[in-house]
Design an enzyme around this catalytic site. Structure first.
Site, PDB file in Angstrom:
ATOM      1  N   HIS A   1      -0.720 -11.692   2.471  1.00 50.39           N
ATOM      2  CA  HIS A   1      -1.773 -10.950   1.763  1.00 50.39           C
ATOM      3  C   HIS A   1      -2.677 -11.873   0.933  1.00 50.39           C
ATOM      4  O   HIS A   1      -3.876 -11.650   0.853  1.00 50.39           O
ATOM      5  CB  HIS A   1      -1.117  -9.900   0.856  1.00 50.39           C
TER       6      HIS A   1
ATOM      7  N   TYR B   1       0.837  -1.213   0.000  1.00 55.56           N
ATOM      8  CA  TYR B   1       0.000   0.000   0.000  1.00 55.56           C
ATOM      9  C   TYR B   1       0.875   1.268   0.000  1.00 55.56           C
ATOM     10  O   TYR B   1       0.372   2.359  -0.192  1.00 55.56           O
ATOM     11  CB  TYR B   1      -0.904   0.067   1.242  1.00 55.56           C
TER      12      TYR B   1
HETATM   13  N1  LIG Z   1      -6.556  -7.781   2.473  1.00 54.88           N
HETATM   14  C1  LIG Z   1      -6.983  -7.378   1.287  1.00 54.88           C
HETATM   15  O1  LIG Z   1      -6.797  -8.058   0.262  1.00 54.88           O
HETATM   16  C2  LIG Z   1      -7.710  -6.055   1.203  1.00 54.88           C
HETATM   17  C3  LIG Z   1      -8.400  -5.715   0.010  1.00 54.88           C
HETATM   18  C4  LIG Z   1      -9.099  -4.490  -0.014  1.00 54.88           C
HETATM   19  C5  LIG Z   1      -9.103  -3.666   1.109  1.00 54.88           C
HETATM   20  N2  LIG Z   1      -8.404  -4.012   2.237  1.00 54.88           N
HETATM   21  C6  LIG Z   1      -8.383  -3.157   3.458  1.00 54.88           C
HETATM   22  O2  LIG Z   1      -9.717  -2.792   3.805  1.00 54.88           O
HETATM   23  C7  LIG Z   1      -9.804  -1.371   3.879  1.00 54.88           C
HETATM   24  C8  LIG Z   1     -11.189  -0.900   3.519  1.00 54.88           C
HETATM   25  O3  LIG Z   1     -11.538  -1.353   2.253  1.00 54.88           O
HETATM   26  P1  LIG Z   1     -12.076  -0.396   1.104  1.00 54.88           P
HETATM   27  O4  LIG Z   1     -11.457   0.941   1.194  1.00 54.88           O
HETATM   28  O5  LIG Z   1     -11.936  -1.188  -0.123  1.00 54.88           O
HETATM   29  O6  LIG Z   1     -13.627  -0.335   1.401  1.00 54.88           O
HETATM   30  P2  LIG Z   1     -14.599   0.279   2.527  1.00 54.88           P
HETATM   31  O7  LIG Z   1     -13.860   0.834   3.646  1.00 54.88           O
HETATM   32  O8  LIG Z   1     -15.613  -0.736   2.759  1.00 54.88           O
HETATM   33  O9  LIG Z   1     -15.328   1.387   1.682  1.00 54.88           O
HETATM   34  C9  LIG Z   1     -14.735   2.584   1.428  1.00 54.88           C
HETATM   35  C10 LIG Z   1     -15.812   3.432   0.767  1.00 54.88           C
HETATM   36  O10 LIG Z   1     -16.894   3.632   1.698  1.00 54.88           O
HETATM   37  C11 LIG Z   1     -17.109   5.014   1.872  1.00 54.88           C
HETATM   38  N3  LIG Z   1     -17.530   5.237   3.254  1.00 54.88           N
HETATM   39  C12 LIG Z   1     -16.777   5.215   4.369  1.00 54.88           C
HETATM   40  N4  LIG Z   1     -17.517   5.479   5.452  1.00 54.88           N
HETATM   41  C13 LIG Z   1     -18.787   5.666   5.011  1.00 54.88           C
HETATM   42  C14 LIG Z   1     -20.016   5.985   5.642  1.00 54.88           C
HETATM   43  N5  LIG Z   1     -20.092   6.154   6.969  1.00 54.88           N
HETATM   44  N6  LIG Z   1     -21.126   6.111   4.875  1.00 54.88           N
HETATM   45  C15 LIG Z   1     -21.060   5.914   3.551  1.00 54.88           C
HETATM   46  N7  LIG Z   1     -19.948   5.621   2.884  1.00 54.88           N
HETATM   47  C16 LIG Z   1     -18.799   5.489   3.615  1.00 54.88           C
HETATM   48  C17 LIG Z   1     -15.794   5.665   1.531  1.00 54.88           C
HETATM   49  O11 LIG Z   1     -15.980   6.972   1.063  1.00 54.88           O
HETATM   50  P3  LIG Z   1     -15.131   8.228   1.704  1.00 54.88           P
HETATM   51  O12 LIG Z   1     -13.695   7.823   1.747  1.00 54.88           O
HETATM   52  O13 LIG Z   1     -15.439   9.328   0.743  1.00 54.88           O
HETATM   53  O14 LIG Z   1     -15.729   8.444   3.060  1.00 54.88           O
HETATM   54  C18 LIG Z   1     -15.282   4.777   0.392  1.00 54.88           C
HETATM   55  O15 LIG Z   1     -15.874   5.147  -0.839  1.00 54.88           O
HETATM   56  C19 LIG Z   1      -8.693  -0.870   2.961  1.00 54.88           C
HETATM   57  O16 LIG Z   1      -8.349   0.446   3.253  1.00 54.88           O
HETATM   58  C20 LIG Z   1      -7.594  -1.866   3.290  1.00 54.88           C
HETATM   59  O17 LIG Z   1      -6.996  -1.498   4.526  1.00 54.88           O
HETATM   60  C21 LIG Z   1      -7.731  -5.204   2.292  1.00 54.88           C
END
Ligand SMILES: NC(=O)c1ccc[n+]([C@@H]2O[C@H](COP(=O)([O-])OP(=O)(O)OC[C@H]3O[C@@H](n4cnc5c(N)ncnc54)[C@H](OP(=O)(O)O)[C@@H]3O)[C@@H](O)[C@H]2O)c1
Length: 299
Positions: free
Chosen positions: A132, A48
């Site tokens: 990962h 990342y």
């Molecule tokens: N291990 C893996 O393979 C893997 C894969 C993917 C992700 N990850 C981890 O998981 C984390 C989160 O995943 P992600 O970023 O894909 O998805 P997420 O956190 O589920 O979704 C992020 C989205 O939701 C929005 N959001 C956040 N809070 C909200 C709320 N209260 N109401 C409405 N919308 C909201 C954000 O918009 P805003 O930013 O505009 O608020 C963004 O568009 C990543 O940062 C990473 O650390 C791990």
């Protein structure tokens, strides 16, 4: 429900901040704001490119007397480098065609990656280290090195990400050591209930990545949640995060919006009934929003 402790011995709140794609000062500011809201767990990965921002936040928080290193819980991952969905064989390390791996052992690569992560974050231990993806042909050897790193005190918890039951079974068969964490995508439209049950039976905490992504993508039928939002006075995101918590899954919401940091954390003053959890879980259609592994698609 399995709980995580920081190095100070305290149980940390059952939620973490997803930090991709924050880097540098943006990352540092997000982490600092989140700590002030109450978050203690920060999820990152070597690929990342945000670890140094977490390190910067950590040092500033300590200098300002807000929290010490041992109050935080930093989770990072062993990834491959350069692999993309279109060009998976560009993977540098965990790939049988890799020239690099003809000269270096898996243990050397994992140790080098961990030493870089430690340096980037300015710390001498990682709270949680995950593989990962289940890199085919490599994940058992990566796991063996992680077991050693834990025994040597460089890592406190060892776990996996994007692993299915069969991968965890292989780790247990080959090493006798079960992962303490499995970080996977889950959502009301992708409950992964059998994997969650399997993890619970093996004292392995299911950590949910992308818990809110299906809201952003418009894939959640918001009207189904309306009665719960009214009953509890909570937003759709808060109901979904609470559904995760009530089924024993620690969610990792990411936001770039500081006011949503507080909204997403404000889920500890209510809980859903069994019927409400089941109603949300009944929306499951085994949706998969991204290919689980860039290196081994379709696992
Ligand atoms: N291990 C893996 O393979 C893997 C894969 C993917 C992700 N990850 C981890 O998981 C984390 C989160 O995943 P992600 O970023 O894909 O998805 P997420 O956190 O589920 O979704 C992020 C989205 O939701 C929005 N959001 C956040 N809070 C909200 C709320 N209260 N109401 C409405 N919308 C909201 C954000 O918009 P805003 O930013 O505009 O608020 C963004 O568009 C990543 O940062 C990473 O650390 C791990």
């Amino acid at each position: 429900m399995k709980q995580l402790k920081n190095k100070a011995g305290e149980i940390i709140p059952f939620i973490g901040l997803g930090t991709f794609p924050f880097q540098g000062k943006v990352m540092a500011d997000m982490v600092k704001s989140a700590v002030k809201v109450g978050y203690r767990l920060f999820d990152t990965a070597d690929d990342y490119h945000g670890e140094s921002g977490i390190g910067l936040a950590r040092q500033e928080l300590e200098k300002e007397g807000i929290v010490k290193r041992e109050d935080l819980f930093i989770q990072t991952k062993i990834s491959d480098n350069n692999a993309t969905a279109n060009e998976p064989l560009k993977a540098v390390y965990f790939n049988e065609n890799s020239k690099f791996m003809q000269r270096h052992s898996v243990e050397e690569v994992v140790r080098e990656k961990v030493s870089i992560s430690l340096r980037e974050m300015g710390t001498d231990y990682i709270d949680s280290l995950l593989i990962h993806y289940p890199f085919p042909g490599y994940y058992v050897d990566v796991w063996k090195t992680m077991i050693k790193l834990k025994a040597e005190g460089f890592v406190r918890y060892i776990g996996v990400s994007n692993f299915h039951e069969k991968h965890i079974e292989t780790l247990i068969k080959e090493t006798g050591v079960s992962p303490e964490i499995n970080e996977c995508y889950a959502s009301p439209i992708a409950t992964k209930q059998s994997l969650v049950d399997y993890c619970n039976q093996h004292d392995c905490l299911f950590v949910t990545y992308s818990p809110l992504m299906d809201i952003t993508a418009g894939r959640i039928a918001a009207e189904k949640f309306q009665p719960l939002m009214v009953k509890y006075g909570k937003s759709l995101a808060q109901i979904i995060l609470r559904w995760n918590i009530d089924r024993g899954c620690l969610p990792l919401p990411k936001t770039k919006n500081p006011s949503r940091l507080a909204e997403n954390f404000n889920v500890f003053d209510f809980s859903l009934t069994t019927e409400e959890i089941d109603m949300i879980s009944s929306l499951n259609c085994d949706y998969q929003y991204l290919v689980e592994s860039k290196i081994c698609p379709g696992i």
